[in-house]
Motif scaffolding. Structure first.
Motif, PDB file in Angstrom:
ATOM      1  N   SER A   8       0.826  -1.204   0.000  1.00  0.00           N
ATOM      2  CA  SER A   8       0.000   0.000   0.000  1.00  0.00           C
ATOM      3  C   SER A   8       0.871   1.269   0.000  1.00  0.00           C
ATOM      4  CB  SER A   8      -0.899  -0.017   1.234  1.00  0.00           C
ATOM      5  OG  SER A   8      -1.143   1.308   1.661  1.00  0.00           O
ATOM      6  N   ASP A  31       0.188   4.302   0.670  1.00  0.00           N
ATOM      7  CA  ASP A  31      -0.074   5.156   1.824  1.00  0.00           C
ATOM      8  C   ASP A  31       0.747   4.670   3.034  1.00  0.00           C
ATOM      9  OD1 ASP A  31      -1.845   6.950   3.524  1.00  0.00           O
ATOM     10  OD2 ASP A  31      -2.325   4.962   4.328  1.00  0.00           O
ATOM     11  N   HIS A  32       0.724   3.352   3.275  1.00  0.00           N
ATOM     12  CA  HIS A  32       1.533   2.788   4.355  1.00  0.00           C
ATOM     13  C   HIS A  32       3.019   2.994   4.070  1.00  0.00           C
ATOM     14  CE1 HIS A  32      -1.948  -0.212   5.312  1.00  0.00           C
ATOM     15  NE2 HIS A  32      -2.187   0.997   5.771  1.00  0.00           N
ATOM     16  N   TRP A  44       4.349   6.497   5.040  1.00  0.00           N
ATOM     17  CA  TRP A  44       4.606   6.623   6.476  1.00  0.00           C
ATOM     18  C   TRP A  44       5.846   5.831   6.864  1.00  0.00           C
ATOM     19  CZ3 TRP A  44       2.209   9.024  10.775  1.00  0.00           C
ATOM     20  CH2 TRP A  44       2.742   8.631  12.009  1.00  0.00           C
ATOM     21  N   PRO A  82      -1.591   8.751  -2.725  1.00  0.00           N
ATOM     22  CA  PRO A  82      -1.569   8.130  -1.399  1.00  0.00           C
ATOM     23  C   PRO A  82      -0.165   8.036  -0.802  1.00  0.00           C
ATOM     24  CG  PRO A  82      -2.149   6.505  -3.101  1.00  0.00           C
ATOM     25  CD  PRO A  82      -2.162   7.849  -3.750  1.00  0.00           C
ATOM     26  N   GLU A  84       0.572  11.367   0.638  1.00  0.00           N
ATOM     27  CA  GLU A  84      -0.262  11.626   1.819  1.00  0.00           C
ATOM     28  C   GLU A  84       0.266  10.894   3.056  1.00  0.00           C
ATOM     29  OE1 GLU A  84      -4.383  12.511  -0.667  1.00  0.00           O
ATOM     30  OE2 GLU A  84      -4.120  10.554   0.306  1.00  0.00           O
ATOM     31  N   GLY A  85       0.672   9.630   2.872  1.00  0.00           N
ATOM     32  CA  GLY A  85       1.266   8.885   3.993  1.00  0.00           C
ATOM     33  C   GLY A  85       2.552   9.553   4.459  1.00  0.00           C
TER      34      GLY A  85
END
Ligand code: ADP
Ligand code: MG
Length: 315
Positions: free
Chosen positions: A60, A62-63, A66, A102, A105-106
């Motif tokens: 993912s 997004d993950h 981060w 995404p 964003e993460g």
């Protein structure tokens, strides 16, 4: 979408959000500029994540955003440093907004959470690879090295261990249980122990972040410090969900599995006595540094963990 539009759209916003006054100049020029105030040391480190090697294919975005910043910032935590800014070298197979949005964003959430601003980067085409260099600062001479552990120092860990490593088994689970979700979130969203590292800067004798597994990472401290250690395996803190799901194997994971990004710290006992309650309660004392080399384990016996043999079994 061209390179500059891509940077403007997805990454420029991360330059402003973290409000770092040491960052005089962010993305857009030939270099970024950081002004390090007198009295501080600049601490920096670079990490590369390659798809299929350091994270699963189709992970993912997004993950990943981060996680990529969190694991890099964790090295600052392990030095006792405060984050300032980072650069992002991104190699992408294509400029796909469905991935870039995404991912950015993460990354933006992590940048805000850790107070670290994007200073610049590089964007190239190729197999998906993310390289992040992080910069931080620490008061002169107070950074935490791996090499400072002395016989008699208490060995402490933050948080709990083993959950992120256990989560690797559940990454492909389509309908994870609440307990599996609890472990998965430890893998997807590592929380670098910045505050703890900063509170222990100049006080702990050594520190490392647990990226490869407690025994392996503690091994780096022992090697760098020229010491050994005695660990009580019964004292290793573990999440209840890990024990529930993994039973007998939970302790092996807590000792041998990586990806938790907790801190392993050594502290002279007389300094441990002076720690504020709020700091001490973040730490579990799991053993002691010894002058004789090697690692001795007492308590519940581990069954078959990687890295264990390197240190030899206790007599
Ligand atoms: P140069 O050719 O001088 O290295 P680049 O074309 O690589 O310049 O980059 C132009 C500007 O855009 C630089 O300030 C660089 O830091 C920034 N930049 C490039 N890629 C990224 C990225 N992925 N994230 C943030 N900034 C980037
Ligand atoms: Mg460039």
């Amino acid at each position: 979408m061209g390179e500059f539009e891509l940077i403007r759209t997805y990454f420029q916003p991360l330059a402003d959000g973290a409000g770092q006054d040491q960052l005089l100049l962010g993305p857009g020029d030939d270099c970024a500029i950081q002004r390090v105030p007198p009295g501080l040391d600049l601490v920096f480190s670079v990490d590369t994540l390659v798809e299929g090697v350091h994270f699963p294919s189709d992970y993912s975005p997004d993950h990943l955003g981060w996680r990529a910043l969190a694991v890099a910032v964790s090295d600052l935590a392990a030095m006792g440093a405060s984050p300032v800014c980072f650069t992002l070298a991104l190699t992408l197979p294509d400029a796909n907004p469905g991935w870039l949005k995404p991912f950015s964003e993460g990354l933006a959430r992590a940048s805000k959470a850790f107070g670290i601003a994007l200073a610049g980067g590089d964007t190239t085409r190729g197999s998906l690879t993310i390289t992040i260099q992080v910069h931080g600062t620490v008061d002169n001479g107070r950074a935490l090295y791996r090499s400072g552990a002395k016989p008699g120092d208490l060995i402490c860990v933050s948080g709990t261990l083993g959950a992120a490593g256990a989560a690797l088994h559940y990454l492909a689970e389509t309908d994870p249980s609440p307990a599996q979700l609890a472990l998965l979130s430890r893998y997807h969203f590592p929380q670098p122990r910045l505050e703890l590292g900063q509170q222990l800067a100049g006080r702990a004798s050594s520190a490392i972040d647990v990226s490869d597994g407690l025994l392996a990472d503690l091994g780096h401290i022992l090697e760098a410090s020229g010491t050994g250690a005695r660990i009580d395996t019964g004292r290793i803190p573990m999440m209840a969900e890990l024990v529930t799901l993994k039973g007998e194997n939970a302790r092996d994971l807590a000792l041998g599995a990586g990806d938790d990004y907790e801190l392993c710290i050594t502290i002279p006992p007389e300094i441990f006595e002076t720690l504020e309650h709020s700091v001490a309660r973040e730490l579990a004392v799991i053993g002691v540094i010894t002058s004789e080399p090697g690692l001795q384990l007492s308590g519940p016996a581990p069954s078959g963990i990687q890295g264990y043999e390197h240190f030899g079994r206790p007599a």
